[in-house]
Design a protein around this motif. Structure first.
Motif, PDB file in Angstrom:
ATOM      1  N   ILE A  59       0.844  -1.200   0.000  1.00 61.98           N
ATOM      2  CA  ILE A  59       0.000   0.000   0.000  1.00 61.98           C
ATOM      3  C   ILE A  59       0.877   1.248   0.000  1.00 61.98           C
ATOM      4  O   ILE A  59       0.533   2.256  -0.607  1.00 61.98           O
ATOM      5  CB  ILE A  59      -0.964  -0.027   1.211  1.00 61.98           C
ATOM      6  CG1 ILE A  59      -1.951  -1.187   1.029  1.00 61.98           C
ATOM      7  CG2 ILE A  59      -1.711   1.300   1.365  1.00 61.98           C
ATOM      8  CD1 ILE A  59      -2.718  -1.558   2.268  1.00 61.98           C
ATOM      9  N   VAL A  60       2.014   1.143   0.659  1.00 65.36           N
ATOM     10  CA  VAL A  60       3.010   2.218   0.619  1.00 65.36           C
ATOM     11  C   VAL A  60       4.363   1.603   0.296  1.00 65.36           C
ATOM     12  O   VAL A  60       4.551   0.390   0.408  1.00 65.36           O
ATOM     13  CB  VAL A  60       3.127   2.998   1.963  1.00 65.36           C
ATOM     14  CG1 VAL A  60       1.800   3.620   2.363  1.00 65.36           C
ATOM     15  CG2 VAL A  60       3.688   2.117   3.063  1.00 65.36           C
ATOM     16  N   THR A  61       5.291   2.457  -0.107  1.00 71.28           N
ATOM     17  CA  THR A  61       6.667   2.002  -0.273  1.00 71.28           C
ATOM     18  C   THR A  61       7.611   3.079   0.246  1.00 71.28           C
ATOM     19  O   THR A  61       7.279   4.262   0.247  1.00 71.28           O
ATOM     20  CB  THR A  61       6.988   1.648  -1.742  1.00 71.28           C
ATOM     21  OG1 THR A  61       8.277   1.027  -1.776  1.00 71.28           O
ATOM     22  CG2 THR A  61       6.977   2.861  -2.662  1.00 71.28           C
ATOM     23  N   TYR A  62       8.765   2.637   0.723  1.00 74.01           N
ATOM     24  CA  TYR A  62       9.828   3.543   1.175  1.00 74.01           C
ATOM     25  C   TYR A  62      11.117   2.748   1.223  1.00 74.01           C
ATOM     26  O   TYR A  62      11.100   1.520   1.237  1.00 74.01           O
ATOM     27  CB  TYR A  62       9.508   4.158   2.547  1.00 74.01           C
ATOM     28  CG  TYR A  62       9.147   3.159   3.617  1.00 74.01           C
ATOM     29  CD1 TYR A  62      10.130   2.508   4.362  1.00 74.01           C
ATOM     30  CD2 TYR A  62       7.823   2.858   3.896  1.00 74.01           C
ATOM     31  CE1 TYR A  62       9.802   1.593   5.344  1.00 74.01           C
ATOM     32  CE2 TYR A  62       7.479   1.933   4.881  1.00 74.01           C
ATOM     33  CZ  TYR A  62       8.471   1.317   5.598  1.00 74.01           C
ATOM     34  OH  TYR A  62       8.148   0.409   6.570  1.00 74.01           O
ATOM     35  N   ASN A  63      12.232   3.478   1.217  1.00 76.52           N
ATOM     36  CA  ASN A  63      13.537   2.822   1.277  1.00 76.52           C
ATOM     37  C   ASN A  63      13.853   2.426   2.705  1.00 76.52           C
ATOM     38  O   ASN A  63      13.590   3.177   3.633  1.00 76.52           O
ATOM     39  CB  ASN A  63      14.632   3.755   0.759  1.00 76.52           C
ATOM     40  CG  ASN A  63      14.530   3.945  -0.740  1.00 76.52           C
ATOM     41  OD1 ASN A  63      14.034   3.077  -1.451  1.00 76.52           O
ATOM     42  ND2 ASN A  63      14.979   5.084  -1.222  1.00 76.52           N
ATOM     43  N   GLY A  64      14.396   1.240   2.852  1.00 74.56           N
ATOM     44  CA  GLY A  64      14.812   0.788   4.169  1.00 74.56           C
ATOM     45  C   GLY A  64      13.772  -0.116   4.797  1.00 74.56           C
ATOM     46  O   GLY A  64      12.672  -0.296   4.282  1.00 74.56           O
ATOM     47  N   GLU A  65      14.129  -0.671   5.923  1.00 75.88           N
ATOM     48  CA  GLU A  65      13.274  -1.622   6.625  1.00 75.88           C
ATOM     49  C   GLU A  65      12.595  -0.922   7.789  1.00 75.88           C
ATOM     50  O   GLU A  65      11.387  -0.833   7.860  1.00 75.88           O
ATOM     51  CB  GLU A  65      14.160  -2.779   7.119  1.00 75.88           C
ATOM     52  CG  GLU A  65      13.502  -4.124   7.213  1.00 75.88           C
ATOM     53  CD  GLU A  65      12.397  -4.400   6.178  1.00 75.88           C
ATOM     54  OE1 GLU A  65      11.258  -4.622   6.615  1.00 75.88           O
ATOM     55  OE2 GLU A  65      12.661  -4.388   4.969  1.00 75.88           O
TER      56      GLU A  65
END
Length: 82
Positions: A59-65
């Motif tokens: 539903i969302v995305t971003y860099n990293g954990e």
């Protein structure tokens, strides 16, 4: 128990409220903006956990954990669904 689906839908609303549309029409917001927002602070017991659940569901995305306040304030969180 916490209703994850409900938390994610609230998160999507907040990203829309605080975020901006980029050139391809996707809404994104900086993690720091989301984290520092008073309404979000009151809404989410575990913002990072909700973000991770939303990311797992694509539903969302971003860099990293794991996003940490301060360190990752400039990380863009992008909404993948409308």
């Amino acid at each position: 128990t916490m209703n994850v689906e409900h938390e994610i839908s609230l998160l999507v609303e907040e990203i829309r409220r605080l975020g901006t549309k980029n050139a391809d029409g996707r809404v994104s917001v900086k993690f720091g903006v989301l984290f520092a927002d008073e309404k979000c602070a009151n809404l989410f017991e575990a913002l990072v956990g909700t973000l991770k659940a939303a990311k797992r569901r694509k539903i969302v995305t971003y860099n990293g954990e794991l996003l940490l306040q301060g360190v990752h304030d400039n990380v863009d969180i992008m909404l993948l669904q409308d």
